[in-house]
Design a protein around this motif. Structure first.
Motif, PDB file in Angstrom:
ATOM      1  N   HIS A   1      30.038  34.449  41.774  1.00  0.00           N
ATOM      2  CA  HIS A   1      30.797  34.248  43.003  1.00  0.00           C
ATOM      3  C   HIS A   1      31.820  35.363  43.142  1.00  0.00           C
ATOM      4  O   HIS A   1      32.672  35.541  42.271  1.00  0.00           O
ATOM      5  CB  HIS A   1      31.470  32.873  42.956  1.00  0.00           C
ATOM      6  N   VAL A   2      31.711  36.101  44.242  1.00  0.00           N
ATOM      7  CA  VAL A   2      32.604  37.229  44.472  1.00  0.00           C
ATOM      8  C   VAL A   2      33.503  36.953  45.666  1.00  0.00           C
ATOM      9  O   VAL A   2      33.038  36.478  46.703  1.00  0.00           O
ATOM     10  CB  VAL A   2      31.800  38.524  44.739  1.00  0.00           C
ATOM     11  N   LEU A   3      34.772  37.279  45.515  1.00  0.00           N
ATOM     12  CA  LEU A   3      35.707  37.208  46.643  1.00  0.00           C
ATOM     13  C   LEU A   3      35.932  38.643  47.112  1.00  0.00           C
ATOM     14  O   LEU A   3      36.358  39.501  46.344  1.00  0.00           O
ATOM     15  CB  LEU A   3      37.037  36.587  46.209  1.00  0.00           C
TER      16      LEU A   3
ATOM     17  N   ALA B   1      43.470  35.692  50.691  1.00  0.00           N
ATOM     18  CA  ALA B   1      42.799  35.776  49.392  1.00  0.00           C
ATOM     19  C   ALA B   1      43.551  34.932  48.364  1.00  0.00           C
ATOM     20  O   ALA B   1      42.953  34.150  47.617  1.00  0.00           O
ATOM     21  CB  ALA B   1      42.718  37.224  48.925  1.00  0.00           C
ATOM     22  N   LEU B   2      44.877  35.069  48.334  1.00  0.00           N
ATOM     23  CA  LEU B   2      45.697  34.315  47.381  1.00  0.00           C
ATOM     24  C   LEU B   2      45.587  32.819  47.628  1.00  0.00           C
ATOM     25  O   LEU B   2      45.492  32.029  46.687  1.00  0.00           O
ATOM     26  CB  LEU B   2      47.161  34.767  47.452  1.00  0.00           C
TER      27      LEU B   2
ATOM     28  N   LEU C   1      34.507  37.607  40.306  1.00  0.00           N
ATOM     29  CA  LEU C   1      34.909  38.992  40.574  1.00  0.00           C
ATOM     30  C   LEU C   1      35.663  39.046  41.887  1.00  0.00           C
ATOM     31  O   LEU C   1      35.324  38.333  42.837  1.00  0.00           O
ATOM     32  CB  LEU C   1      33.659  39.876  40.662  1.00  0.00           C
ATOM     33  N   ILE C   2      36.674  39.884  41.942  1.00  0.00           N
ATOM     34  CA  ILE C   2      37.394  40.110  43.197  1.00  0.00           C
ATOM     35  C   ILE C   2      37.268  41.583  43.546  1.00  0.00           C
ATOM     36  O   ILE C   2      37.554  42.461  42.730  1.00  0.00           O
ATOM     37  CB  ILE C   2      38.886  39.730  43.048  1.00  0.00           C
TER      38      ILE C   2
ATOM     39  N   LYS D   1      44.280  36.037  35.567  1.00  0.00           N
ATOM     40  CA  LYS D   1      44.368  37.425  35.115  1.00  0.00           C
ATOM     41  C   LYS D   1      43.104  37.941  34.430  1.00  0.00           C
ATOM     42  O   LYS D   1      42.904  39.126  34.304  1.00  0.00           O
ATOM     43  CB  LYS D   1      45.583  37.631  34.216  1.00  0.00           C
ATOM     44  N   GLU D   2      42.231  37.011  33.989  1.00  0.00           N
ATOM     45  CA  GLU D   2      40.994  37.459  33.335  1.00  0.00           C
ATOM     46  C   GLU D   2      39.904  37.839  34.333  1.00  0.00           C
ATOM     47  O   GLU D   2      38.887  38.428  33.953  1.00  0.00           O
ATOM     48  CB  GLU D   2      40.458  36.350  32.409  1.00  0.00           C
ATOM     49  N   VAL D   3      40.090  37.473  35.597  1.00  0.00           N
ATOM     50  CA  VAL D   3      39.067  37.786  36.602  1.00  0.00           C
ATOM     51  C   VAL D   3      39.097  39.291  36.895  1.00  0.00           C
ATOM     52  O   VAL D   3      40.144  39.830  37.240  1.00  0.00           O
ATOM     53  CB  VAL D   3      39.314  37.015  37.926  1.00  0.00           C
ATOM     54  N   PRO D   4      37.967  39.970  36.724  1.00  0.00           N
ATOM     55  CA  PRO D   4      37.957  41.408  37.003  1.00  0.00           C
ATOM     56  C   PRO D   4      38.230  41.689  38.472  1.00  0.00           C
ATOM     57  O   PRO D   4      37.746  40.973  39.357  1.00  0.00           O
ATOM     58  CB  PRO D   4      36.554  41.869  36.605  1.00  0.00           C
ATOM     59  N   VAL D   5      39.043  42.712  38.714  1.00  0.00           N
ATOM     60  CA  VAL D   5      39.375  43.125  40.077  1.00  0.00           C
ATOM     61  C   VAL D   5      38.925  44.564  40.269  1.00  0.00           C
ATOM     62  O   VAL D   5      39.218  45.435  39.459  1.00  0.00           O
ATOM     63  CB  VAL D   5      40.896  43.023  40.342  1.00  0.00           C
TER      64      VAL D   5
END
Lengths: 153, 149
Positions: free
Chosen positions: A26-28, A60-61, A81-82, A107-111
């Motif tokens: 799932h990507v934002l 987004a937030l 992923l963002i 914070k662990e979600v890759p951006v």
């Protein structure tokens, strides 16, 4: 068309290709430009990703459960992923990145930061703040393949 | 005209758009995103581009008519237009936007007005080119043929 990395991604080890996703990642995707949102959505869907788009940092937030009036961390939507544009009015992609990295839950979600400008200062600024990758717009199918291989497990 | 002739006409026309700089590699990327599940993807995105660009051009016209021009605002609109045109491969429009942004930074009114004229012109040209190309595609489909890749 298969949803896996296939032969197009030279950077993948055998183990990475063997990883099967139970659900689609799932990507934002955050971008203030309508055409770019539509494009990134299609690129990601073509790579078997579930996509949610947001037109600015605040939205987004909110989606991520970090909105200013959200105290309830249980509202967080699971995102793998963002991808965010750098240049956005109001909150820039960099500012959004900082907020995400400040969150103990997210914070662990890759951006990944996208920009039309190939600016070395901008790039190091983002990488220093914890961005996983910095990519140039416009995005191509090969960029998304690369992203999927390296970031989503 | 038979299907083969229509297809040739289409292929030649599309090639000319690349040669004349109207379209670049990014448009090819866009076409490659289209598939049986989304057979109208390109038309949809280009239509969005038309709507968005027309809105931006109106905003730019208004912003540059003001007594006291807000160059930041003008630049923000041009930045959007530059982004959209780049994303769909409308190269000539994108190029004018680059020059336009430079004039915004310099707060050069004349330069901005000149660029506004140019970008309106290039937009109008590429719009006509796209419309012609889509019409040629439609003719092929109506004649029972498929669109050459």
């Amino acid at each position: 068309m298969d949803g896996g990395c296939g032969g197009g991604c030279g950077g993948c080890s055998k183990d990475d290709i063997a990883v099967e996703f139970g659900d689609e990642p799932h990507v934002l995707a955050v971008d203030d430009n309508l055409i770019d949102r539509k494009l990134v959505e299609k690129l990601l869907k073509n790579s078997s990703c579930k996509v949610t788009t947001a037109e600015n940092g605040l939205r987004a937030l909110e989606y991520l459960g970090l909105g200013s009036d959200q105290r309830n961390t249980l509202e967080i939507s699971k995102v793998n992923l963002i991808i965010t544009d750098y240049c956005m009015p109001g909150m820039t992609g960099y500012e959004l990145l900082k907020k995400i990295k400040e969150s103990s839950v997210l914070k662990e979600v890759p951006v990944v930061i996208l920009s039309s400008e190939n600016s070395p200062t901008r790039i190091s600024q983002c990488l220093e703040e914890g961005a996983q990758m910095f990519m140039l717009k416009p995005l191509k199918q090969s960029d998304v393949k690369q992203l999927k291989c390296h970031l989503m497990r | 005209m038979d299907v083969l002739q229509l297809q040739k006409q289409f292929v030649d026309y599309r090639a000319s758009l690349y040669h004349e700089g109207f379209l670049d590699e990014q448009f090819t990327q866009l076409q490659e995103l289209q598939d049986e599940n989304n057979p109208d993807f390109v038309v949809e995105v280009v239509s969005l581009f038309f709507e968005d660009s027309e809105r931006l051009l109106n905003e730019l016209t208004k912003a540059l008519e003001q007594q006291s021009i807000d160059f930041k605002r003008v630049d923000a609109h041009v930045h959007q237009l530059k982004g959209s045109s780049s994303s769909i491969g409308a190269q000539r429009v994108q190029k004018v936007c680059i020059a336009f942004r430079n004039y915004c930074e310099e707060q050069n009114i004349e330069g901005c007005l000149k660029c506004l004229q140019q970008v309106k012109h290039e937009y109008s040209l590429v719009k006509t080119k796209f419309e012609t190309m889509f019409q040629l595609e439609q003719q092929i489909l109506t004649a029972g043929g498929s669109i050459p890749v």
